[in-house]
Design an enzyme around this catalytic site. Sequence first.
Site, mmCIF file in Angstrom:
data_model
loop_
_atom_site.group_PDB
_atom_site.id
_atom_site.type_symbol
_atom_site.label_atom_id
_atom_site.label_comp_id
_atom_site.label_asym_id
_atom_site.label_seq_id
_atom_site.Cartn_x
_atom_site.Cartn_y
_atom_site.Cartn_z
ATOM 1 N N LYS A 76 7.650 149.516 124.756
ATOM 2 C CA LYS A 76 8.897 149.659 124.114
ATOM 3 C C LYS A 76 9.016 151.013 123.928
ATOM 4 O O LYS A 76 7.950 151.564 123.423
ATOM 5 C CB LYS A 76 8.950 148.623 122.977
ATOM 6 N N ASP A 100 2.174 142.154 126.015
ATOM 7 C CA ASP A 100 3.303 142.946 125.116
ATOM 8 C C ASP A 100 2.642 144.009 124.176
ATOM 9 O O ASP A 100 2.125 143.549 123.293
ATOM 10 C CB ASP A 100 4.202 141.741 124.504
ATOM 11 N N TYR A 117 2.864 150.309 118.125
ATOM 12 C CA TYR A 117 1.599 149.486 117.772
ATOM 13 C C TYR A 117 0.482 150.579 118.040
ATOM 14 O O TYR A 117 -0.754 150.240 117.284
ATOM 15 C CB TYR A 117 1.485 148.288 118.629
ATOM 16 N N HIS A 123 13.194 149.061 121.411
ATOM 17 C CA HIS A 123 12.422 148.260 120.531
ATOM 18 C C HIS A 123 13.509 147.578 119.378
ATOM 19 O O HIS A 123 13.318 146.580 118.803
ATOM 20 C CB HIS A 123 11.588 149.160 119.795
HETATM 21 N N1 LIG Z 1 10.072 143.500 119.466
HETATM 22 C C1 LIG Z 1 9.726 143.321 117.967
HETATM 23 O O1 LIG Z 1 10.369 143.867 117.129
HETATM 24 C C2 LIG Z 1 8.471 142.550 117.622
HETATM 25 C C3 LIG Z 1 8.283 142.193 116.293
HETATM 26 C C4 LIG Z 1 7.058 141.466 116.210
HETATM 27 C C5 LIG Z 1 6.430 141.277 117.163
HETATM 28 N N2 LIG Z 1 6.474 141.354 118.695
HETATM 29 C C6 LIG Z 1 5.769 141.079 119.722
HETATM 30 O O2 LIG Z 1 5.573 139.304 119.403
HETATM 31 C C7 LIG Z 1 4.145 139.325 119.478
HETATM 32 C C8 LIG Z 1 4.079 137.824 118.699
HETATM 33 O O3 LIG Z 1 4.453 138.134 117.305
HETATM 34 P P1 LIG Z 1 3.591 137.763 116.075
HETATM 35 O O4 LIG Z 1 2.360 139.023 116.394
HETATM 36 O O5 LIG Z 1 4.260 137.836 115.063
HETATM 37 O O6 LIG Z 1 2.765 136.527 116.462
HETATM 38 P P2 LIG Z 1 2.747 134.939 115.809
HETATM 39 O O7 LIG Z 1 1.799 134.346 116.763
HETATM 40 O O8 LIG Z 1 3.946 134.501 115.533
HETATM 41 O O9 LIG Z 1 1.800 135.412 114.603
HETATM 42 C C9 LIG Z 1 0.389 135.895 114.739
HETATM 43 C C10 LIG Z 1 -0.352 135.564 113.253
HETATM 44 O O10 LIG Z 1 -0.424 134.073 113.849
HETATM 45 C C11 LIG Z 1 -1.890 133.650 113.486
HETATM 46 N N3 LIG Z 1 -2.086 132.868 114.524
HETATM 47 C C12 LIG Z 1 -1.837 132.840 115.872
HETATM 48 N N4 LIG Z 1 -2.214 131.749 116.509
HETATM 49 C C13 LIG Z 1 -2.370 130.836 115.574
HETATM 50 C C14 LIG Z 1 -2.621 129.445 115.496
HETATM 51 N N5 LIG Z 1 -2.992 128.783 116.608
HETATM 52 N N6 LIG Z 1 -2.843 128.859 114.425
HETATM 53 C C15 LIG Z 1 -2.678 129.310 113.171
HETATM 54 N N7 LIG Z 1 -2.368 130.675 113.127
HETATM 55 C C16 LIG Z 1 -2.210 131.426 114.426
HETATM 56 C C17 LIG Z 1 -2.793 134.819 113.803
HETATM 57 O O11 LIG Z 1 -3.870 135.050 113.047
HETATM 58 P P3 LIG Z 1 -5.197 135.718 113.981
HETATM 59 O O12 LIG Z 1 -4.854 136.887 114.738
HETATM 60 O O13 LIG Z 1 -6.217 136.067 112.595
HETATM 61 O O14 LIG Z 1 -5.777 134.631 114.616
HETATM 62 C C18 LIG Z 1 -1.614 136.177 113.403
HETATM 63 O O15 LIG Z 1 -1.930 136.188 112.009
HETATM 64 C C19 LIG Z 1 3.598 140.537 118.667
HETATM 65 O O16 LIG Z 1 2.302 140.623 118.792
HETATM 66 C C20 LIG Z 1 4.123 141.485 119.327
HETATM 67 O O17 LIG Z 1 3.658 141.713 120.758
HETATM 68 C C21 LIG Z 1 7.731 142.095 118.896
#
Ligand SMILES: NC(=O)c1ccc[n+]([C@@H]2O[C@H](COP(=O)([O-])OP(=O)(O)OC[C@H]3O[C@@H](n4cnc5c(N)ncnc54)[C@H](OP(=O)(O)O)[C@@H]3O)[C@@H](O)[C@H]2O)c1
Length: 280
Positions: free
Chosen positions: A83, A53, A58, A114
Amino acid sequence: MTTHESVPTLSLGHASTPGLEIPQIGFGVWEVPDTDVDAAFGRALEIGYRHIDTARIYGNEDGVGRVLGREDVDRDDVFVTTKVWNDDHTNVPAAFDASMGRLGLEVLDLYLIHWPAPEQDVYVDAWTAMLDLQRQGRVRSVGVCNFQVPHLQRLLDETGVLPSINQIELSPYLQQRELRAFHAEHGIVTEAWSPLAVRAGLLDDPVVVELAAKHEVTPAQLVLRWHVELDNVVLTRSVTPARIAENFEIFGFALEDDDLEALAGLDRGTRTGPDPDTFG
Ligand SMILES: NC(=O)c1ccc[n+]([C@@H]2O[C@H](COP(=O)([O-])OP(=O)(O)OC[C@H]3O[C@@H](n4cnc5c(N)ncnc54)[C@H](OP(=O)(O)O)[C@@H]3O)[C@@H](O)[C@H]2O)c1
């Protein structure tokens, strides 16, 4: 151990090629610098993720394209989402072509609006252009992100076609019950972003920590499993190799009714990201 063959898939109904399925877990690359995508996405593919994704905003579609273009990667094996950003709602075909150029793809799996950016008030025009791309066979499925019930209803009223999927902020702290009920009623797949609500401290919540210990999994695995049991597609993101692996191992245990009830009680209705009614 989970393999890519053992990851469940969900059917995409509206605005999609018939029979199209999406893997229930995906790897997101928000905030991953383009130069770091090769390592993170490459590791995710080795572990078994087959769903990526990204988004124009990004700034790392090039990096995703570099990995997909590698000789050892079968592009047809990977479900690819990107997106269209808010400033391109009236420019969807050109924005799509530019993204496809960066990704190095002929056909995309899923293209999403988005944000609705309701103050601009052109998301219905954007949706009409997205549907054209899908009818032309340039993308297998089209959907949206961050749409609220009135935005979805308006797409239906004005175009007669609902999105296949709505990618929304969702976690035990933000359960979005009304929106998910609308999705369920209308055959829209729910896709969760920021599923771990890391910035709100969900992984340290005593309920999550206790249930994780009960199941002998980590708090992150417990929360990701909750998403899977709600029939969501869930996107995880990490640049840490051990966490990329940890987040994929969520298909070997199941939550019990009591666990689901305890997690249902965590809903606070608070966002860590922007409010879709005012953003953009
Ligand atoms: N459509 C939208 O508006 C929108 C908005 C936001 C996100 N998204 C999509 O959704 C995806 C996921 O959301 P997100 O990036 O916010 O994901 P998330 O997994 O909720 O948060 C990622 C953060 O959590 C940490 N993390 C990941 N796995 C972990 C674990 N097992 N234990 C502890 N900490 C952990 C990561 O740290 P490290 O990397 O340092 O390990 C990073 O700082 C995005 O990458 C993007 O593709 C879409």
